[in-house]
Scaffold this active site. Structure first.
Site, PDB file in Angstrom:
ATOM      1  N   ASP A   1      28.652  41.447  41.639  1.00 46.77           N
ATOM      2  CA  ASP A   1      28.958  41.220  43.052  1.00 46.77           C
ATOM      3  C   ASP A   1      29.411  39.780  43.236  1.00 46.77           C
ATOM      4  O   ASP A   1      28.609  38.846  43.091  1.00 46.77           O
ATOM      5  CB  ASP A   1      27.722  41.510  43.902  1.00 46.77           C
ATOM      6  CG  ASP A   1      28.006  41.449  45.404  1.00 46.77           C
ATOM      7  OD1 ASP A   1      29.125  41.054  45.785  1.00 46.77           O
ATOM      8  OD2 ASP A   1      27.099  41.811  46.180  1.00 46.77           O
TER       9      ASP A   1
ATOM     10  N   ASN B   1      41.511  39.322  43.627  1.00 49.71           N
ATOM     11  CA  ASN B   1      41.794  40.382  44.594  1.00 49.71           C
ATOM     12  C   ASN B   1      40.563  40.791  45.390  1.00 49.71           C
ATOM     13  O   ASN B   1      40.691  41.263  46.525  1.00 49.71           O
ATOM     14  CB  ASN B   1      42.354  41.606  43.847  1.00 49.71           C
ATOM     15  CG  ASN B   1      42.462  42.831  44.726  1.00 49.71           C
ATOM     16  OD1 ASN B   1      43.213  42.846  45.698  1.00 49.71           O
ATOM     17  ND2 ASN B   1      41.697  43.868  44.392  1.00 49.71           N
TER      18      ASN B   1
ATOM     19  N   SER C   1      45.880  37.415  52.954  1.00 48.25           N
ATOM     20  CA  SER C   1      46.129  38.409  54.000  1.00 48.25           C
ATOM     21  C   SER C   1      46.988  37.780  55.092  1.00 48.25           C
ATOM     22  O   SER C   1      46.930  36.555  55.299  1.00 48.25           O
ATOM     23  CB  SER C   1      44.799  38.877  54.609  1.00 48.25           C
ATOM     24  OG  SER C   1      45.001  39.636  55.778  1.00 48.25           O
TER      25      SER C   1
ATOM     26  N   TYR D   1      36.814  36.282  58.230  1.00 46.87           N
ATOM     27  CA  TYR D   1      37.825  36.808  57.304  1.00 46.87           C
ATOM     28  C   TYR D   1      39.090  35.965  57.356  1.00 46.87           C
ATOM     29  O   TYR D   1      39.599  35.514  56.327  1.00 46.87           O
ATOM     30  CB  TYR D   1      38.141  38.262  57.662  1.00 46.87           C
ATOM     31  CG  TYR D   1      39.106  38.926  56.708  1.00 46.87           C
ATOM     32  CD1 TYR D   1      38.693  39.330  55.444  1.00 46.87           C
ATOM     33  CD2 TYR D   1      40.435  39.165  57.072  1.00 46.87           C
ATOM     34  CE1 TYR D   1      39.567  39.941  54.564  1.00 46.87           C
ATOM     35  CE2 TYR D   1      41.314  39.782  56.199  1.00 46.87           C
ATOM     36  CZ  TYR D   1      40.883  40.164  54.950  1.00 46.87           C
ATOM     37  OH  TYR D   1      41.751  40.764  54.081  1.00 46.87           O
TER      38      TYR D   1
ATOM     39  N   LYS E   1      40.450  33.610  54.246  1.00 53.58           N
ATOM     40  CA  LYS E   1      41.737  33.938  53.635  1.00 53.58           C
ATOM     41  C   LYS E   1      42.757  32.816  53.838  1.00 53.58           C
ATOM     42  O   LYS E   1      43.631  32.593  53.002  1.00 53.58           O
ATOM     43  CB  LYS E   1      42.265  35.247  54.225  1.00 53.58           C
ATOM     44  CG  LYS E   1      41.509  36.487  53.746  1.00 53.58           C
ATOM     45  CD  LYS E   1      41.632  36.687  52.245  1.00 53.58           C
ATOM     46  CE  LYS E   1      41.086  38.032  51.809  1.00 53.58           C
ATOM     47  NZ  LYS E   1      41.220  38.254  50.343  1.00 53.58           N
TER      48      LYS E   1
END
Length: 246
Positions: free
Chosen positions: A63, A90, A141, A154, A158
């Site tokens: 993880d 990724n 992203s 997020y 990113k």
């Protein structure tokens, strides 16, 4: 395009993008190290495909959101491979939450998975990459450019990955190492297929091409960036069917 004999580590290999990249890279002749967290079924199929193609492949279950995840993964990869041609960061994600409901733990977990682990992997695997003048591809992203809909944890992590890409490219170019990022837009996946019709229609309608991105299109872009002879480094390639223009 060929990746014949190239050794490539893909993190998040059991997800839609990870599987597409693994299939594409195997078809181009690469040997693969496949990281996944818990879903082993797609990994087992990829290992069987590698065997049929006569390619070397192995998997590591870890993880990357855990504090020592990247260290354990790098240790296992280096135990098997003293040199490395490619690293694809990724693995990533975050649970969508309203801004005022994000806890400090949720914030830290997203940053660790999406930004700290890619940095740590690059740092730990640098000696192996230096031997080959390898290539690194960071999967970011379009949320890094637009804010997106998955929450600030997020988008911020990113966006940080794009900064890491540029900084690493500038610093590591002296070793012949190229570092680039891909910023996917809405990808055809299990997640998008589960969306309500009007929501999905709105997402597709906001793209210039009026369609979702096929995971194979991300995989082909990554293969180009990993391939030999490219002068591309420090760049972010947006692959989003024309949803966002920079």
């Amino acid at each position: 395009m060929t990746l014949e004999g190239k050794r490539v580590l893909i993190t998040g290999a059991s997800g839609d993008l990870g599987k597409a990249m693994a299939h594409t890279f195997l078809g181009l002749g690469a040997d693969l190290a496949l990281q996944y967290r818990s879903n082993s079924s797609p990994i087992d199929l990829l290992l069987k495909e590698a065997e049929k193609r006569g390619r070397e492949a192995f998997s590591v279950a870890v993880d990357l959101a855990e504090p020592d995840g990247a260290d354990r993964l790098a240790s296992e990869v280096l135990r098997r491979w003293p040199s490395l041609d490619g690293l694809v960061n990724n693995a990533g994600g975050a649970r969508p939450q309203p801004f005022d409901e994000i806890t400090p733990d949720a914030w830290e977990r997203a940053l660790h998975l999406n930004l700290t682990s890619p940095f740590r992997l690059l740092q730990l695997l640098l000696p192996a990459l230096r031997k080959q003048g390898g290539s690194v591809v960071n999967i970011s992203s379009v949320a890094a450019l637009t804010g997106g809909a998955f929450g600030p944890q997020y988008a911020a992590s990113k966006a940080g990955l794009l900064g890491l890409t540029r900084s690493a490219a500038r610093d590591l170019g002296r070793y012949g190492i190229r570092v680039n990022a891909i910023a996917p837009g809405p990808v055809e996946s299990a997640m998008t297929s589960s969306l309500d019709g009007p929501v999905l229609d709105g997402i597709i309608g906001a793209t210039a091409l009026r369609r979702l991105v096929d995971p194979r299109e991300i995989a082909e872009t990554a293969a180009f960036l990993l391939g030999p002879g490219s002068a591309v480094s420090g760049q972010t390639l947006v692959v989003d069917a024309g949803r966002h223009f920079i």
